[in-house]
Design a protein around this motif. Structure first.
Motif, PDB file in Angstrom:
ATOM      1  N   ALA A 100      -0.657   6.193  10.255  1.00  9.57           N
ATOM      2  CA  ALA A 100      -0.649   6.628   8.855  1.00  9.57           C
ATOM      3  C   ALA A 100      -1.139   8.063   8.735  1.00  9.57           C
ATOM      4  N   GLU A 122       1.891   6.102   6.196  1.00  9.98           N
ATOM      5  CA  GLU A 122       1.725   4.676   5.906  1.00  9.98           C
ATOM      6  C   GLU A 122       1.579   3.871   7.189  1.00  9.98           C
ATOM      7  N   ALA A 123       0.811   2.799   7.106  1.00 13.02           N
ATOM      8  CA  ALA A 123       0.768   1.761   8.130  1.00 13.02           C
ATOM      9  C   ALA A 123       0.523   0.432   7.440  1.00 13.02           C
ATOM     10  N   GLY A 139       6.762   4.989   4.832  1.00 13.53           N
ATOM     11  CA  GLY A 139       6.936   4.852   6.279  1.00 13.53           C
ATOM     12  C   GLY A 139       8.383   4.944   6.713  1.00 13.53           C
ATOM     13  N   VAL A 189       3.867   2.389  13.826  1.00 14.16           N
ATOM     14  CA  VAL A 189       2.526   1.862  13.577  1.00 14.16           C
ATOM     15  C   VAL A 189       1.839   1.426  14.864  1.00 14.16           C
ATOM     16  N   SER A 241      -0.439  -2.857   2.733  1.00 17.29           N
ATOM     17  CA  SER A 241      -0.110  -1.541   3.276  1.00 17.29           C
ATOM     18  C   SER A 241      -1.179  -0.521   2.914  1.00 17.29           C
ATOM     19  N   ILE A 270      -1.770   3.576   2.466  1.00 15.19           N
ATOM     20  CA  ILE A 270      -1.145   4.887   2.302  1.00 15.19           C
ATOM     21  C   ILE A 270      -2.216   5.968   2.435  1.00 15.19           C
ATOM     22  N   GLU A 291       7.464  -1.531   6.054  1.00 15.89           N
ATOM     23  CA  GLU A 291       6.830  -0.465   5.291  1.00 15.89           C
ATOM     24  C   GLU A 291       7.603  -0.178   4.003  1.00 15.89           C
TER      25      GLU A 291
END
Length: 338
Positions: free
Chosen positions: A96, A43-44, A286, A253, A28, A30, A282
């Motif tokens: 993100a 986040e993605a 997320g 995402v 992930s 951030i 996530e």
């Protein structure tokens, strides 16, 4: 505006298996944006199906740091349009960045995101909890481990009906089925008949993403509603899904974040389609962003953080499917690990 990029490997409680892959760790990215004493977090997560890695997202964001640092008082919509031109080939990175900017913007305004948008949270839908593909015994065990009002069950095996039949013996919960492109048209039509008897609410993406003729046939003949996922990635796909699906499952995402998700939800509503937002395993960063869209949704799948062995943030909390918002403004997120 200062940009901080952090990468994490999110460890899952159990191996997570769908029709095309299995994994134990979810990488992930951030994004933190700092300005005027406030921080916004986005986040993605990586995804092999879409050929997205944490490194590729980080690389693409690093290339546009001068642009991000130059931003002053743009609205999230204005910011998204500018960022989209620079990241149009990486919706995950844009997601993100967009979530972080929405979070930061709302914090500066002294409001939670849903308040800033003018949403009422009185009728928020409950989230489902996902049971990944496994042996029937282990799927039953996972379900018993966390009693829940709605389960999303991953299918795409030779034992699909047997799996749901056995799970039904152990709970009265609502079932939703996600085949992740793993069925044929005839399988879906036949399975839907049996699954409806077993208390299934809808089927998500039973056919391959580009099988538009097949989904049109299912739209006409399936006894259960069909919800698009892999067939609905960005805003332009919503209109394509009309009269092929009964609803769309939007992933932040995939579409480029909250700003674009809100546009997709609005378009789906205008077309009379059901609205859903899903997650991609996530963390609470997320997942907390998704929570602010709840007033606009018919269904939601935001259990990603519940699947983790250890979270990296605090924010919204979920109990028995019900979402409780953080007391903090924006998305309500604070990182635990830095």
């Amino acid at each position: 505006m200062k940009v901080i990029l952090r990468t994490f490997n999110l460890q899952l409680k159990h191996t997570f298996t769908i029709s095309r892959e299995s994994y134990d760790v979810q990488p992930s990215l951030i994004v933190e944006l700092q300005s005027e004493g406030y921080s916004g977090f986005g986040e993605a997560t990586s995804n092999p199906y879409y050929k997205i890695t944490v490194d590729s997202m980080k690389h693409n964001l690093e290339k546009i740091i001068p642009f991000i640092e130059s931003v002053t008082n743009e609205t999230p919509e204005e910011f998204w349009l500018k960022a989209h031109k620079l990241l149009e080939n990486d919706m995950f990175a844009l997601c993100a960045l967009d979530i972080a900017y929405n979070d930061l913007y709302a914090c500066k305004k002294g409001k939670k995101l849903y308040e800033l948008w003018g949403y009422s949270i009185n009728k928020n839908p409950k989230t489902d909890y996902t049971i990944g593909i496994d042996s029937i015994e282990k799927m039953v065990s996972k379900m018993k481990e966390l009693p829940w009002p709605i389960y999303k069950i991953k299918l795409g095996t030779k034992e699909d009906i047997a799996i749901v039949t056995e799970l039904r013996k152990h709970t009265d919960a609502i079932f939703r089925i996600d085949a992740n492109c793993g069925w044929t048209v005839s399988e879906t039509i036949n399975n839907a008949i049996e699954l409806k008897k077993l208390g299934v609410e809808f089927l998500e993406q039973p056919l391959k993403a580009d099988n538009w003729e097949g989904h049109k046939e299912l739209f006409k003949h399936s006894v259960l509603p069909i919800i698009a996922d892999e067939s609905c990635i960005i805003e332009e796909d919503v209109a394509k899904c009309h009269n092929h699906f009964h609803g769309v499952n939007i992933k932040l995402v995939k579409c480029g974040g909250l700003t674009s998700a809100r546009m997709m939800i609005s378009q789906a509503k205008k077309l009379g389609m059901k609205t859903m937002v899903g997650c991609m395993t996530e963390s609470t960063v997320g997942i907390s962003a998704i929570a602010h869209l709840l007033p606009e949704l018919d269904f939601v799948d935001m259990d990603g953080a519940l699947l983790l062995a250890e979270d990296i943030a605090t924010g919204i909390t979920i109990k028995n499917g019900v979402i409780k918002y953080s007391e903090l403004n924006g998305t309500g997120v604070t990182l635990i690990s830095k």
